[in-house]
Design a protein around this motif. Structure first.
Motif, PDB file in Angstrom:
ATOM      1  N   CYS B 162      -3.659   7.037  11.301  1.00 41.70           N
ATOM      2  CA  CYS B 162      -2.945   6.031  10.426  1.00 41.70           C
ATOM      3  C   CYS B 162      -2.851   4.681  11.820  1.00 41.70           C
ATOM      4  N   ARG B 166      -2.207   0.216  11.787  1.00 38.65           N
ATOM      5  CA  ARG B 166      -0.975  -0.172  10.681  1.00 38.65           C
ATOM      6  C   ARG B 166       0.523  -0.709  10.973  1.00 38.65           C
ATOM      7  N   GLU B 177      -7.850  -1.867   6.874  1.00 42.13           N
ATOM      8  CA  GLU B 177      -8.303  -0.222   5.515  1.00 42.13           C
ATOM      9  C   GLU B 177      -9.319   0.068   6.509  1.00 42.13           C
ATOM     10  N   CYS B 202      -4.684  10.363   6.965  1.00 42.43           N
ATOM     11  CA  CYS B 202      -3.821  10.717   7.708  1.00 42.43           C
ATOM     12  C   CYS B 202      -4.108  12.490   8.564  1.00 42.43           C
ATOM     13  N   ARG B 217      -3.456  21.348   5.864  1.00 42.39           N
ATOM     14  CA  ARG B 217      -4.553  20.299   5.218  1.00 42.39           C
ATOM     15  C   ARG B 217      -5.439  19.285   5.004  1.00 42.39           C
ATOM     16  N   LEU B 218      -4.070  18.485   5.500  1.00 40.64           N
ATOM     17  CA  LEU B 218      -4.962  17.050   6.117  1.00 40.64           C
ATOM     18  C   LEU B 218      -5.744  16.593   6.430  1.00 40.64           C
TER      19      LEU B 218
ATOM     20  N   GLU D 342      -9.538  -1.186   1.107  1.00 45.77           N
ATOM     21  CA  GLU D 342      -9.775   0.626   0.212  1.00 45.77           C
ATOM     22  C   GLU D 342     -10.087   0.759  -1.284  1.00 45.77           C
ATOM     23  N   SER D 460      -4.996   3.737  -4.631  1.00 45.84           N
ATOM     24  CA  SER D 460      -4.475   3.520  -3.954  1.00 45.84           C
ATOM     25  C   SER D 460      -5.781   3.324  -2.926  1.00 45.84           C
ATOM     26  N   ARG D 473      -8.699   7.879  -5.953  1.00 45.54           N
ATOM     27  CA  ARG D 473      -7.406   9.152  -5.358  1.00 45.54           C
ATOM     28  C   ARG D 473      -6.494   7.267  -6.399  1.00 45.54           C
TER      29      ARG D 473
ATOM     30  N   GLY E  37      -1.591   6.772  -2.385  1.00 40.07           N
ATOM     31  CA  GLY E  37      -2.519   6.942  -0.842  1.00 40.07           C
ATOM     32  C   GLY E  37      -1.524   8.187   0.152  1.00 40.07           C
ATOM     33  N   CYS E  38      -0.061   8.284  -0.703  1.00 40.38           N
ATOM     34  CA  CYS E  38       0.935   9.320   0.485  1.00 40.38           C
ATOM     35  C   CYS E  38       0.127  10.958   0.274  1.00 40.38           C
ATOM     36  N   PRO E  39      -0.250  10.678   1.720  1.00 41.62           N
ATOM     37  CA  PRO E  39      -0.768  12.197   2.041  1.00 41.62           C
ATOM     38  C   PRO E  39       0.367  13.412   2.004  1.00 41.62           C
ATOM     39  N   SER E  74       5.307   8.787   8.847  1.00 44.01           N
ATOM     40  CA  SER E  74       5.414   7.596   9.003  1.00 44.01           C
ATOM     41  C   SER E  74       3.857   6.884   9.105  1.00 44.01           C
ATOM     42  N   CYS E  75       2.634   7.381   8.491  1.00 43.24           N
ATOM     43  CA  CYS E  75       1.250   6.844   8.150  1.00 43.24           C
ATOM     44  C   CYS E  75       1.285   5.756   8.208  1.00 43.24           C
ATOM     45  N   SER E  76       2.495   4.761   7.503  1.00 40.68           N
ATOM     46  CA  SER E  76       2.057   3.550   7.050  1.00 40.68           C
ATOM     47  C   SER E  76       0.959   3.148   5.715  1.00 40.68           C
ATOM     48  N   THR E  77       0.269   4.148   5.070  1.00 45.24           N
ATOM     49  CA  THR E  77      -0.482   4.017   3.940  1.00 45.24           C
ATOM     50  C   THR E  77       0.233   3.119   3.115  1.00 45.24           C
ATOM     51  N   ALA E  80       0.625  -0.382   3.660  1.00 45.10           N
ATOM     52  CA  ALA E  80      -0.385  -1.490   3.913  1.00 45.10           C
ATOM     53  C   ALA E  80      -0.745  -1.442   2.221  1.00 45.10           C
ATOM     54  N   ARG E  81      -1.067  -0.860   1.246  1.00 47.78           N
ATOM     55  CA  ARG E  81      -1.618  -0.896   0.344  1.00 47.78           C
ATOM     56  C   ARG E  81      -0.755  -1.100  -0.964  1.00 47.78           C
TER      57      ARG E  81
END
Lengths: 508, 304, 349, 653, 186
Positions: B162, B166, B177, B202, B217-218, D342, D460, D473, E37-39, E74-77, E80-81
């Protein structure tokens, strides 16, 4: 009328009728409280705002001036604000050279619906002006009479040894004159002494004998051209009766150095002359001199010069029986020190080989600009006040300028419009110079004739150099008089201006 | 080509194979990496999660060192392989454009940081990822020209993680993206890049220690996708991603109930293979999941 | 005739003393130019050189208010408007210090225009009467000087009240007019008669350095004959830029324009201004109808040259030229146009 | 000059914070003011009568009213002074309400400011001159640009009123976006069934001249007298011979030509008629794909054409038309949604736009009305609709709501269920905007009767799962939980912007446009179909996103304006325009270069070039005045001296 | 369940978050894209958009008591969106900063971060074994990642000794000054 002492400062606003004036109305309807200092002048369009209006206000007592128009693209007249943006940006960046804080002038865009934005703009701008306090007045400035004497370095080696191709040039002109298609050819001849040249109008082949080429050919031949074309046209009309077909006029010949040719190109660019009306004789220029500097080297302004000879960069002057040698480095004119175009690019005849300057050579900034930049704003105002005091309004600066084509209809002498009065206050005299400078913005080719022509040595050219610097920055190094097909920057616009920042009037 | 080099703490430990291969690859390409003398930790996520100022100060110390070193050595840019270090160093510099912030940072340091200066001659250097410098400064054509063992037939899922692109306004690199720089690099090496849709998803980052349930999980998602899209291996550019996908692959398998055998290599290791560097420069033995089987596709034998 | 000696170091104190009773104008350097400015105690010694601009502005300012006027409304009855006029004809006692003989002779030419006829110009007259001219005789004629051609000379006393000549260690001051003699008599300066010979010798030396004289006695007659020779005038004028440098710097050019500026109904009121005008401008003779009898610059140049060397000889009782040969119009011309050349050519060709 | 000054109290609106009597008293001292008074409501009938009486009693020849904004009552008071026998331009206003009394409470400062504003107005008035309008004839013909439903409506209304209409359409058929739609909301009636007859009316109306495959390239002139250059694109088919039989399209071997009408959802032939109901129903060749034109080998269409209409040598042609008014109805286009990385930025074949979906639904579309997804032609069972793709999104510079997406999405969900009964539709939305008649009821039907799943939240990302489906998602913000849906097909409700090339058209028409290519109306509420260029009107989505009913209404509105304008026997010009002082003009032509309206030309007077203002064209912006170095061109009523007088009234030191 | 008290809006808190994060919270229109989008969304107790909403409402208590900010990777997804260009990740960072200052550091992650920073403070660089040791001490979770040890240690990927740098005192001083400044500020 005076401002409310201690409470208000004098702030003048120029608002376009369709957007910003409406925005101010919207703010009023919303009862959006604002400081009371601002006085609004309603104009149809921000494009109507000649930058001279804000300048006039700032010079005659305004503490701040605000111009507001429609947002770019939203102009009621579709493009007025695009032109305004360039002109107002020019003004804003011009102000510091005359000692006016550019923060005292601002331009912005407010639409008719943006009452709240208008309130913010007025509040922030008024606040800004109050923080700056009352503006220093030109007439009260502490005058500076002296001038810097510094010499800048030469961008290329200069040579006063004359040009070996002079004979070739002479022959070209003789041939052309003999052919009979020329009204006359303008060049130079020796004047009243060997260090003073004077323009030469060659009409007959034998006149060409007097033509000279060298370091004393200081005068611009470009500034004569519009008049001579008119003269040639009038000459063609002699004896023509009403209803007769208009006969073609003879061409006007002109001998040019690189700098003179820039003037011609700019005139061509502005369609002020027709390329077919002129015949251009060009030769490479090795630099010209300042007679003042020669006399200073001799040490006697009354020196009687009986002979000069040049070899390479060394000039030998015989004055009052004594020989003086001097280097071009010490006596060259300022403009030649920085000249990057010693040979014309547009011509009909070229004698000899063109003189060139390395593409990447970077001229040292003019001494006067470096000096002015080193002064504080107050000192700059004082400088101009001190210099302009001695102006006698002879208008030699204007008449020597190749780009000043208004001549007898110059606004300096008109009452309709009445920009300057006949009163010889220093402010009034200075305002004429500012008009001249702004009229030359994006047009001045830097020939320096205004400076040279001034009998009392006022460096009025610095004002134009300032516009030149701004134009170069705003328009990607644009150089007037180098491209006959380019649109002069203030006669055009871009929807997105790359180099003109959006001015944010910060929140109060 | 000469760059100042900030390895980051993990390069000396958990991502030692990244460090070894990065140095070896650069050396083989004729890029001189000058490691900053006495560099310290950038503070990583723990610092910026604690306080922006503290984080900036820890980075600023290193930026000051880099400024000085670059002045001495004439190195043109500051490089780091680790995206987390990269993000911290870049963010610190970004914030320090604000004078008020910068004064506060200076107060935390022994001596003030050099100023940002005008564009083009910035005493306080900007930081770039090794990936960016290889792709943009060194150039893919130049890399391709040096390939001796093309990765032909090797299907690779490029995983960027990630942080590399970013937040876009600060990182100023690639598409946030759909980054493609590593894709193009791998293609230049001769590999087949699978259309991996989870390039920037992530992996769970540093949650591995405190909350392994999250990372498991991720990471499982990523390993699933790589498997589905038929990848032989995953290429990564981040020590944390690598740790989660490689070292913790079993944890992920436990979480998803699927077992994986997905080698995860740093892109620099793949470059090393393609450039024909000796095994000692590749440090493939440091990997948890052995790539031996996958590499047989290109005829490369390694001791498992 | 009173003759005094002023030591070099005594100059500034003497000027300071004069400045107590007079406005003193003296030349000083500004940039490359030398300009007459009010001199006050504490200033440096004036520059002993010919000024760039002739000092005629001391008598005949570049711009002056002839009348100021203002209207006032009766607040009770707005239709009732009263007008007040002010014509400030007054002049303070003035010393013009350090001009050249050519400058002083210029005032004699101006006198013809402003005081010579039936109507005297009160503004000029007041200043002329209140002004005392101390002329610094010329010791350094320039290549453009030709005072001797027009019956003057580096030390011509004409128009001056006092002649001042630089000698070893100081200056010899000679009273010329009554005013001048009175000033010197009351000055408390020591007698300088013994240095007079030295002064005279220096002047003779200076006169020799002026560009060799050409005979202009036929100028009026020849110019008259040339009046209709437009080809001659066009050829001579081709390079002229039509600016005002020559006329504005000239010690004898006397033309002006009158304009009303300001607004009588405003707080500042209105002013009727008289300001220098120049015959080289195409605007100079433009009539209200738009017609312009001197549309082309050749006609304008003809007028200027003829005025100086022909018309003036007819309207002035002593037949003098309206040119003192100071050469400023040549030296400061942006294109180095030489009026001597035109006159000589008019005579010769 | 004798000036009268009237200080309006506006009840307490002004008098509350300005000492109006004092301002009037101060004004008596100003130059040329012969009368000054305060008045309760200057604009009221007694107020106006008092002004008329004062003009007569005091023999005034100019009037200053200090009251509200001139944008409100300047026309009112101009009529008043005219009634009093003065020229209407011998009048100035000082805005002491919006610009003084309403924005501050300091009475001393306000009174001082009001006094100064009156002083400025007096100084300007002292330099005013009487101005007179001129009358001129107009051409009773209108140009309609764009043959979508708005343009069609405007054209038919004008034509019915007896005005000649020239309709210019860029494509080879009129119909616009509406022709591409399958059904329309909220009635779900067939789009081409209701539009078709109107298109036929256009073709058959004796007052309408239809120019398809044409574009406006230049407009000069002015209200009542525009000269329009129209480029007729070469179609390589002589339409006077073409009968629309379609033989050529059947035989054309170049069958992989992108089909613009079908939003590129399927191929067409190089020579084609875009759709069965096309008006004019004429074939046209796409030269980029025609083998004959490209390679010189083929010529099949020419061989089969029964009327010999094919002409491979055809060239573009420019024609000119004289018109009195112009209606711009150039419509909209979808924004470039590929900025959404996205959502795959266009890389995923089964992520399509709503307009593409419309073509899949249409029986006349590439799939014959069967919903088949582009990647494999399978019938999707799970369809996800994503709202606001390129609307209400500041991060990509699209802050506005596109208005009609909520409704067509509901319609498409309903139609999906109709087409594929065992399908499930999901709609990710932020807010449902359904303010029209029967609109909200319709979206409710989609949810309640058709079982469409509405999920409140943005999506998203879309990720292909590698098994032919897409993982969407999103989030259900109402539940506060992320949501994941596997979709067979994803339909994006892509936001709209001004039609491609709208900016250029706006510049050609000398009208303003915004960042998104929408044309600017004169006033958002009160002059919605007018532009700031007299004689140019707007209809439909070119002015902003609009659904069909609004577009049709605006088309009629624009037509009403045109009819009103052209029904006047003669038009009047505004005299506040630029005037050249030919004695001062040196003919440099800088004014000609900058004039946004080409209102200045060069003329020759006794051999000398001078500028000349075309009175009816000049709009009075004053740009030329600020450009002319000699001040030879002046804007009447806003001359340099007038503005200088205002500056001097404020700044004198 | 409590109802939301709209009048208890903590303006100072909103300003604090806005100032420290540099983001304009009021531009959030609750589209939920950040959450989508949050993981880590599935493990959050309060979703990101709800955190944003709580900040908009000035509900400091809800924000600071949420566990989510401490689970954010803190992946900032989200940043970004975000359609309103809000750097949501920075807002989350800011919430953590405020939480830490207010003593809301009861989460496991805090133990990890503190352990990490402690090794940096004393060694100048992070020291992985040291971090593990400190973390286990702090949390009592002695089994943490023991399963990984057999993989790590033989490969020598975890040095037994810390890298002590020359400038470790300088780094240490940064921490000291920072702590001093925090106390002074409070």
């Amino acid at each position: 009328m005076s401002v409310l002492t201690g409470k208000e400062l004098r702030i003048v606003g120029f608002l376009c009728n369709w957007c910003s004036y409406g925005g101010a109305d919207t703010a009023g309807v919303a009862r959006a409280t604002q400081p009371t200092d601002l006085r609004i002048i309603r104009v149809p369009c921000s494009g109507r705002v000649n930058p001279l209006f804000p300048l006039k206000a700032l010079l005659s007592g305004a503490d701040g001036v605000l111009v507001s128009g429609c947002h770019p693209r939203d102009c009621h007249y579709s493009a007025g604000n695009f032109y305004a943006r360039r002109r107002l940006e020019l003004l804003k960046e011009f102000l510091p050279i005359i000692g006016i804080n550019p923060d005292r002038f601002e331009y912005t865009w407010v639409s008719a619906s943006e009452g709240q934005r208008w309130q913010q703009v007025v509040t922030a701008f008024t606040d800004r002006i109050h923080k700056l306090g009352p503006a220093p007045r030109f007439k009260d400035a502490e005058p500076i009479y002296d001038l810097p004497g510094a010499l800048t370095s030469l961008v290329r080696p200069l040579d006063c040894g004359g040009n070996p191709a002079l004979d070739e040039l002479k022959q070209q002109i003789r041939d052309a004159l003999a052919d009979g298609h020329l009204h006359c050819v303008v060049g130079w001849q020796q004047g009243y002494d060997p260090i003073h040249a004077t323009p030469l109008h060659m009409r007959k082949p034998e006149d060409v004998d007097r033509l000279i080429w060298g370091p004393f050919n200081i005068h611009s031949t470009a500034n004569m051209i519009t008049q001579l074309i008119k003269e040639a046209q009038d000459a063609a009309m002699v004896g023509v009766k009403r209803g007769d077909p208009i006969p073609p006029a003879k061409k006007v010949g002109v001998v040019v150095k690189g700098c003179d040719s820039k003037g011609l190109v700019e005139l061509l660019q502005e369609k002020l002359i027709d390329r077919n009306a002129v015949e251009i004789f060009a030769m490479g220029c090795n630099g010209t001199v300042s007679t003042d500097r020669i006399l200073a080297k001799i040490g006697n302004t009354a020196a009687r010069v009986s002979a000069v000879s040049g070899k390479g960069d060394t000039l030998t002057v015989t004055a009052d029986g004594t020989e003086y040698t001097m280097s071009m480095n010490d006596i060259a004119q300022d403009k030649c020190r920085a000249c990057k175009m010693p040979s014309a690019k547009v011509y009909d005849h070229f004698a000899g080989e063109p003189v060139t300057v390395a593409e990447d050579a970077v001229p040292e900034p003019a001494a006067i600009m470096a000096y002015l930049d080193s002064l504080t704003l107050d000192q700059r105002m004082g400088f101009w006040k001190g210099q302009m005091e001695r102006c006698i309004r002879c208008h030699a600066c204007r008449n020597a300028c190749p780009m000043c084509v208004c001549r007898e209809v110059c606004v300096a002498d008109s009452r309709e419009p009445h920009w300057v009065t006949q009163d010889d206050t220093v402010t009034n005299k200075f305002f004429f110079q500012l008009i001249h400078a702004l009229h030359l913005a994006g047009r001045c080719t830097g020939c320096g004739e205004c400076n040279r022509a001034c009998p009392v040595g006022i460096p009025v050219g610095a004002l134009k150099m300032q516009t030149g610097r701004i134009v170069q920055r705003l328009f990607d190094g644009y150089q007037p008089g180098t491209d006959a097909d380019a649109i002069p920057p203030f006669l055009g616009y871009e929807v997105e201006e790359k180099n003109i920042p959006e001015h944010h009037i910060e929140r109060a | 080509m000469k760059f100042a080099y900030y390895p980051g703490c993990s390069g000396k430990g958990t991502s030692v194979e990244y460090e070894i291969s990065t140095k070896a690859v650069c050396s083989a390409l004729g890029i001189y990496l000058q490691e900053l003398a006495d560099w310290s930790c950038c503070g990583s996520t723990p610092a910026h999660a604690t306080d922006t100022l503290l984080s900036a100060a820890l980075s600023a110390r290193n930026l000051s060192l880099a400024a000085e070193a670059m002045k001495q050595s004439g190195a043109t840019k500051l490089a780091t392989p680790c995206p987390s270090c990269l993000a911290n160093l870049k963010t610190a510099r970004h914030h320090m454009a604000n004078q008020e912030f910068r004064r506060k940072v200076d107060k935390l340091l022994d001596s003030p940081c050099p100023p940002l200066g005008p564009k083009g001659e910035e005493p306080l250097p900007e930081t770039y990822s090794i990936l960016q410098l290889l792709v943009e400064d060194y150039g893919l054509e130049n890399i391709a020209a040096k390939v001796t063992r093309p990765l032909k037939g090797l299907k690779i899922a490029p995983y960027y993680g990630c942080l590399l692109s970013r937040p876009a306004p600060i990182m100023q690199f690639d598409d946030p993206e759909n980054p493609t720089s590593m894709d193009r690099l791998l293609e230049a090496l001769g590999a087949e890049v699978v259309p991996f849709p989870l390039k920037t998803e992530c992996c769970g980052a540093a949650m591995g220690i405190p909350r392994r349930d999250i990372t498991a999980r991720l990471s499982a998602r990523l390993l699933d996708a790589a498997t589905t899209f038929g990848a032989d291996m995953i290429a990564v550019a981040c020590p944390l991603c690598h740790m989660n996908l490689d070292l913790r692959q079993e944890q992920a398998a436990k979480a998803s109930g699927v077992s994986y055998d997905m080698p995860v290599l740093y892109f620099t290791q793949l470059m090393g293979i393609a450039l024909g560097l000796p095994d000692s420069d590749l440090a493939l033995d440091k990997l948890s999941v052995s790539p031996a089987a996958a590499l047989q596709k290109i005829g490369k034998e390694i001791s498992a | 005739m009173t003759i005094c000696f002023l030591a070099t170091e005594g100059l500034v104190p003497w000027l300071a003393k004069l400045a107590q009773n007079y406005r003193v104008f003296a030349p000083r350097r500004e940039g490359k130019a030398i300009i007459f400015r009010p001199w006050k105690e504490g200033d440096k010694a004036p520059v002993p050189l010919k000024a760039t601009v002739a000092p005629k502005g001391v008598m005949f300012p570049a711009c002056e208010t002839l009348v100021s006027y203002k209207t006032t409304k009766d607040p009770q009855q707005l239709d009732k408007v009263s007008l007040t006029l002010k014509a400030p004809v007054k002049a303070e006692p003035t010393v013009l210090f350090g001009c050249r003989s050519c400058d002083a002779r210029g005032f004699v030419a101006l006198d013809k225009a402003y005081l010579g006829g039936k109507f005297k110009d009160p503004y000029y007259e007041a200043r002329r009467n209140a002004t005392l001219i101390i002329t610094h005789t010329c010791d350094n004629p320039t290549p453009t000087c030709f005072c001797t051609w027009v019956n003057g000379g580096p030390a011509s006393p004409e128009g001056s009240d006092v002649l001042m000549t630089a000698v070893q260690g100081g200056y010899v001051l000679e009273g010329i007019s009554q005013k001048g003699n009175d000033l010197l008599a009351g000055s408390g300066l020591p007698d300088g008669s013994d240095k007079l010979n030295e002064a005279r010798a220096l002047r003779t030396e200076a006169a020799k350095r002026v560009t060799p004289r050409k005979d202009l006695s036929k100028a009026a007659e020849r110019l008259k004959a040339r009046f209709t020779d437009m080809d001659f005038w066009i050829a001579q004028t081709a390079k002229c830029l039509s600016c005002g440098a020559c006329t504005f710097m000239c010690p004898t050019c006397q033309c002006f324009n009158i304009t009303d500026e300001g607004d009588p109904a405003s707080e500042q009121g209105g002013q009727r201004l008289r300001s220098w005008d120049y015959c080289m401008s195409p605007m100079f003779t433009r009539e209200a109808s738009g017609h312009n009898p001197r549309m082309v610059k050749a006609a304008r140049m003809r007028n200027r040259v003829s005025h100086k060397y022909w018309y003036s000889t007819e309207y002035s009782p002593d037949g003098r030229f309206s040119c003192t040969g100071c050469g400023r119009c040549i030296a400061q011309c942006p294109v180095s146009l030489d009026i001597r050349e035109i006159v000589v050519k008019a005579i010769e060709e | 000059m004798r000036i009268g000054v009237f200080i309006c109290h506006c009840g307490s609106n002004i008098a509350g914070t300005v000492d109006c009597a004092q301002v009037a008293k101060n004004a008596t001292a100003f130059p040329d003011v012969a009368f000054a008074t305060d008045t309760m409501y200057a604009c009221s009938e007694p107020g106006q009568d008092a002004i008329v009486a004062a003009v007569k009693e005091h023999h005034l020849d100019g009037v200053v009213v200090a009251s509200c904004t001139p944008r409100m009552h300047e026309p009112t008071f101009r009529r008043t002074v005219e009634r009093a026998g003065l020229n209407r331009y011998m009048f100035e206003m000082a805005n002491i309400r919006e610009h003084v009394s309403w924005i501050g409470k300091d009475k001393e400062a306000n009174t001082n400011k009001a006094t100064e504003l009156v002083r400025m107005a007096v100084e300007k008035l002292r330099r005013d001159a009487p101005l007179y309008t001129k009358k001129f004839d107009s051409v009773k013909k209108v140009l309609v640009i764009g043959g979508g439903v708005a343009g069609i409506q405007a054209a038919l209304d004008c034509a019915d009123a007896g005005i000649q209409v020239v309709m210019v359409e860029r494509e080879t058929s009129i119909g616009g976006k509406m022709a591409k739609l399958d059904k329309t909301f909220p009635t779900v009636d067939c789009s081409s069934c209701i539009l078709g007859p109107k298109m036929v009316d256009v073709a058959q109306h004796p007052n309408i001249k239809l120019l398809a495959a044409s574009e406006v390239t230049n407009v000069s002139g002015y209200v009542g007298n525009f000269t329009v250059s129209i480029k007729r694109r070469a179609t390589y088919v002589d339409w006077s011979k073409c009968t629309g039989c379609g033989l050529c399209t059947e035989k054309c071997p170049s069958k992989k030509t992108p089909d613009k009408f079908n939003e590129f959802m399927g191929p067409t032939t190089a020579i084609n008629i875009p759709f069965p109901q096309a008006i004019p129903k004429k074939a046209a060749i796409n030269p980029d794909y025609c083998r004959k034109i490209k390679d010189g080998k083929c010529g099949v269409c020419a061989k089969v054409c029964p009327t010999g209409a094919i002409n491979y040598e055809m060239q573009d042609e420019v024609i000119t038309e004289q018109v009195g008014a112009i209606v711009a109805a150039s419509g909209y286009d979808l924004m470039d949604w590929t900025v959404y990385g996205e959502y795959g930025a266009g890389r995923y074949p089964d992520v399509i736009t709503s307009l593409q979906y419309e073509r899949l639904l249409s029986a006349a579309g590439p799939t014959g009305g069967h919903i088949q997804r582009p990647s494999d032609g399978k019938e999707p069972k799970s369809v996800v609709f994503i709202q606001c793709v390129g609307s209400r999104d500041r991060s990509i510079g699209r802050p506005y709501c596109s208005g009609f997406c909520c409704m067509y999405t509901a319609k498409q969900a309903v139609l999906t269920k109709d087409h594929i009964p065992d399908s499930q539709s999901y709609v990710f939305y932020m807010d449902i905007r359904a303010p029209g008649k029967m609109y909200d009821e319709f979206t409710r039907r989609a949810m309640e009767e058709y079982g469409t799943e509405y999920i409140r939240g943005r999506v998203s990302c879309i990720q292909p799962n590698g098994r032919g489906q897409y993982l969407v998602r999103g989030v259900d913000t109402l539940m506060g939980k992320p949501v994941e849906v596997l979709a067979d097909l994803v339909v994006l409700a892509v936001g709209v912007e001004g039609a491609k090339g709208a900016g250029k058209l706006a510049e050609t028409l000398h009208i303003s446009y915004d960042h998104y290519g929408f044309f600017m109306e004169s006033h958002c509420k009160l002059r919605p179909v007018e532009t700031n260029t007299a004689g140019v009107f707007l209809a439909g989505a070119c002015q902003g996103a609009k659904d069909i009913p609004s577009s049709v209404a605006q088309g009629s509105g624009a037509a009403a304006k045109v009819i009103g304008l052209l029904s006047k026997p003669q038009l009047e010009s505004d005299p506040q325009i630029s005037v050249v002082d030919i004695k001062r003009c040196v003919g440099c032509g800088k004014c000609v270069d900058v004039c946004p309206f080409q209102a200045i030309t060069k003329q020759s007077i006794r051999g000398e070039v001078k500028a000349q203002v075309i009175e009816a064209v000049c709009q009075g912006c004053g740009l030329c005045v600020a450009t002319c170095p000699q001040g030879a061109i002046q804007l009447s009523h806003f001359t340099d001296n007038q503005i200088l007088a205002e500056v001097n009234a404020l700044c004198q030191c | 369940m409590d109802s939301i008290n709209l009048r208890a809006r903590d303006e100072a808190f909103i300003r604090e978050v806005e100032k420290e994060s540099g983001q304009n919270i009021s531009t959030c229109y609750q589209c939920g894209n950040c959450t989508a989008g949050c993981p880590c969304g599935p493990v959050y107790d309060l979703q990101v958009n709800q955190i944003m909403r709580a900040i908009q409402l000035g509900d400091k208590k809800t924000v600071l008591e949420a566990a989510s900010p401490w689970l954010c990777v803190s992946c900032s997804t989200c940043s970004a969106r975000c359609p309103n260009d809000i750097d949501v990740a920075r807002v989350m960072d800011t919430v953590r900063h405020i939480g830490r200052r207010e003593g809301k550091t009861k989460y496991v992650i805090n133990a990890f971060w503190d352990s990490f920073l402690q090794t940096v403070r004393f060694c100048g660089r992070s020291y992985e074994l040291g971090i593990m040791a400190l973390f286990m001490l702090r949390t009592g979770r002695f089994y943490t990642d023991l399963d990984l040890a057999p993989r790590m240690l033989p490969k020598k990927k975890m040095p037994y000794l810390p890298h002590l740098i020359r400038g470790k005192a300088a780094v240490s001083r940064i921490f000291k000054r920072f702590n001093d400044m925090q106390q002074y500020d409070d």
